[in-house]
Motif scaffolding. Structure first.
Motif, mmCIF file in Angstrom:
data_model
loop_
_atom_site.group_PDB
_atom_site.id
_atom_site.type_symbol
_atom_site.label_atom_id
_atom_site.label_comp_id
_atom_site.label_asym_id
_atom_site.label_seq_id
_atom_site.Cartn_x
_atom_site.Cartn_y
_atom_site.Cartn_z
ATOM 1 N N PRO A 1 0.823 -1.214 0.000
ATOM 2 C CA PRO A 1 0.000 0.000 0.000
ATOM 3 C C PRO A 1 0.863 1.273 0.000
ATOM 4 N N ILE A 2 0.324 2.331 -0.600
ATOM 5 C CA ILE A 2 1.024 3.610 -0.710
ATOM 6 C C ILE A 2 0.198 4.690 -0.034
ATOM 7 N N THR A 3 0.862 5.532 0.751
ATOM 8 C CA THR A 3 0.218 6.721 1.301
ATOM 9 C C THR A 3 0.879 7.951 0.680
ATOM 10 N N TYR A 4 0.253 9.100 0.884
ATOM 11 C CA TYR A 4 0.758 10.345 0.291
ATOM 12 C C TYR A 4 0.914 11.409 1.379
ATOM 13 N N GLY A 5 2.016 12.152 1.298
ATOM 14 C CA GLY A 5 2.239 13.211 2.271
ATOM 15 C C GLY A 5 3.080 14.333 1.690
ATOM 16 N N SER A 6 2.857 15.528 2.192
ATOM 17 C CA SER A 6 3.615 16.695 1.725
ATOM 18 C C SER A 6 4.921 16.879 2.477
ATOM 19 N N ASP A 7 4.974 16.393 3.723
ATOM 20 C CA ASP A 7 6.092 16.678 4.628
ATOM 21 C C ASP A 7 6.243 18.194 4.807
ATOM 22 N N PHE A 8 5.091 18.858 4.887
ATOM 23 C CA PHE A 8 5.075 20.319 5.033
ATOM 24 C C PHE A 8 5.632 20.735 6.391
ATOM 25 N N HIS A 9 6.505 21.769 6.361
ATOM 26 C CA HIS A 9 7.053 22.354 7.585
ATOM 27 C C HIS A 9 6.746 23.844 7.699
ATOM 28 N N ARG A 10 6.851 24.548 6.577
ATOM 29 C CA ARG A 10 6.652 26.002 6.587
ATOM 30 C C ARG A 10 6.411 26.472 5.156
ATOM 31 N N PRO A 11 5.734 27.602 4.989
ATOM 32 C CA PRO A 11 5.399 28.070 3.639
ATOM 33 C C PRO A 11 6.602 28.431 2.779
ATOM 34 N N SER A 12 7.752 28.681 3.386
ATOM 35 C CA SER A 12 8.905 29.184 2.639
ATOM 36 C C SER A 12 9.676 28.110 1.878
ATOM 37 N N THR A 13 9.261 26.837 1.975
ATOM 38 C CA THR A 13 9.985 25.775 1.275
ATOM 39 C C THR A 13 9.147 25.217 0.129
ATOM 40 N N ASN A 14 9.736 24.277 -0.622
ATOM 41 C CA ASN A 14 9.015 23.667 -1.743
ATOM 42 C C ASN A 14 8.198 22.452 -1.320
ATOM 43 N N ARG A 15 8.072 22.209 -0.016
ATOM 44 C CA ARG A 15 7.233 21.108 0.462
ATOM 45 C C ARG A 15 5.811 21.634 0.688
ATOM 46 N N HIS A 16 5.124 21.896 -0.386
ATOM 47 C CA HIS A 16 3.792 22.490 -0.303
ATOM 48 C C HIS A 16 2.762 21.478 0.194
ATOM 49 N N LEU A 17 1.772 21.972 0.926
ATOM 50 C CA LEU A 17 0.650 21.121 1.286
ATOM 51 C C LEU A 17 0.017 20.554 0.031
ATOM 52 N N LEU A 18 -0.412 19.295 0.092
ATOM 53 C CA LEU A 18 -1.002 18.671 -1.081
ATOM 54 C C LEU A 18 -2.400 19.221 -1.344
ATOM 55 N N SER A 19 -2.783 19.204 -2.590
ATOM 56 C CA SER A 19 -4.119 19.645 -2.984
ATOM 57 C C SER A 19 -4.850 18.443 -3.571
ATOM 58 N N ARG A 20 -5.048 18.417 -4.851
ATOM 59 C CA ARG A 20 -5.649 17.261 -5.518
ATOM 60 C C ARG A 20 -4.847 16.976 -6.777
ATOM 61 N N ASN A 21 -3.746 16.259 -6.565
ATOM 62 C CA ASN A 21 -2.817 16.014 -7.651
ATOM 63 C C ASN A 21 -2.256 14.596 -7.541
ATOM 64 N N GLY A 22 -3.151 13.626 -7.651
ATOM 65 C CA GLY A 22 -2.723 12.236 -7.588
ATOM 66 C C GLY A 22 -2.664 11.657 -6.187
ATOM 67 N N ASN A 23 -2.945 12.475 -5.179
ATOM 68 C CA ASN A 23 -2.826 12.033 -3.781
ATOM 69 C C ASN A 23 -4.128 11.431 -3.252
ATOM 70 N N LYS A 24 -4.661 10.474 -3.975
ATOM 71 C CA LYS A 24 -5.925 9.871 -3.567
ATOM 72 C C LYS A 24 -5.742 8.382 -3.313
ATOM 73 N N ILE A 25 -6.406 7.906 -2.278
ATOM 74 C CA ILE A 25 -6.331 6.502 -1.882
ATOM 75 C C ILE A 25 -7.711 5.881 -2.053
ATOM 76 N N GLU A 26 -7.744 4.731 -2.704
ATOM 77 C CA GLU A 26 -9.033 4.112 -3.044
ATOM 78 C C GLU A 26 -9.739 3.531 -1.822
ATOM 79 N N ASN A 27 -9.001 2.794 -0.987
ATOM 80 C CA ASN A 27 -9.609 2.141 0.175
ATOM 81 C C ASN A 27 -8.951 2.641 1.453
ATOM 82 N N LEU A 28 -9.098 3.924 1.732
ATOM 83 C CA LEU A 28 -8.400 4.527 2.865
ATOM 84 C C LEU A 28 -8.817 3.902 4.186
#
Length: 278
Positions: free
Chosen positions: A243-270
């Motif tokens: 199984p695969i999970t999805y995460g942004s690893d967000f820490h702060r707005p100033s980096t490229n680790r942006h919060l996820l939106s709707r871009n492939g980060n969907k799980i069928e049987n969560l």
């Protein structure tokens, strides 16, 4: 299908936002289910629960556990499980010792930083590299030292110079740690699942993942913000039926680790995945 972001941080580890601000930010990204996964600490989850209900978004318990070789995400465990809470208290204690090692190195270079200063700046947080850096920036004595010795440096420049792997205090002897198997067992006992965070950072051979699976690992994380780096391990997981999970690893707005939106980060049987141990 459920859009998720199951890896992010608040001020209770090495993030910058308070939990309520992070909840609001996640909601505005149209994510449906998320997890605050502070390092070795669930205070961010506890403070974010009511705000998540207010904004009609599902927040599940989460934590990122620091082990000798890997970072293991614990998801959807019982946040009142006393044995698990004691384990996290112990891992925070170990990370305090690790931070002490880094600070000892910095002090050898006459840098005016101390563990007491970090404790004062972050009294309820788990300590890590970025907590040390943020303390140096806040502390009057240390900030004057930085201005004198690193004039014009950006925050990332300072992190690279002092605390990144090749920095003054980036590499230390690993004396204080728990094993990944121990972390996996503890999160399972608390009814949660264990996920290998950002495998591209820590895994060198496929055999390491096989060993983690033998130890009970439930899933592998794909970080969309690091699409190319994550690709190999995601394809490996698909091939092996992991199984695969999805995460942004967000820490702060100033980096490229942006919060996820709707871009492939969907799980069928969560629900089936996150309730595996229940």
């Amino acid at each position: 299908m459920t859009y998720v972001d199951l890896h992010m941080h608040t001020m209770y580890s090495d993030g910058i936002l308070d939990p309520k601000s992070l909840v609001r930010s996640v909601k505005l990204r149209s994510t449906e289910v998320f997890a605050i996964t502070d390092h070795d600490n669930i205070q961010g989850y506890l403070e974010g629960v009511d705000e998540a209900k207010k904004w009609n978004i599902k927040l599940i318990p989460g934590v990122e556990m620091t082990t000798k070789e890997y970072h293991i995400l614990g998801l959807n465990f019982d946040p009142q499980n006393e044995e698990f809470l004691q384990f996290l208290q112990y891992t925070r204690y170990l990370q305090r010792k690790v931070s002490g090692q880094r600070i000892d190195l910095l002090q050898k270079y006459k840098i005016p930083i101390s563990l007491e200063k970090v404790e004062k700046a972050f009294p309820n947080s788990r300590f890590g590299k970025y907590n040390i850096l943020m303390t140096m920036i806040q502390d009057e004595e240390a900030s004057k030292y930085i201005a004198k010795t690193n004039p014009g440096a950006t925050i990332e420049d300072l992190f690279d110079y002092y605390l990144k792997d090749n920095g003054l205090a980036g590499k230390i002897e690993k004396k204080y740690y728990v094993e990944a198997k121990e972390a996996i067992e503890h999160v399972h006992k608390a009814g949660g699942i264990a996920v290998l965070a950002h495998p591209f950072r820590d895994v060198k051979e496929d055999s390491e993942i096989e060993k983690l699976l033998e130890d009970g690992l439930d899933a592998i994380e794909h970080q969309i913000n690091y699409e190319e780096k994550s690709k190999y391990y995601t394809e490996y997981a698909i091939k092996k039926g992991i199984p695969i999970t999805y995460g942004s690893d967000f820490h702060r707005p100033s980096t490229n680790r942006h919060l996820l939106s709707r871009n492939g980060n969907k799980i069928e049987n969560l629900d089936e995945l996150i309730n595996k141990q229940k």
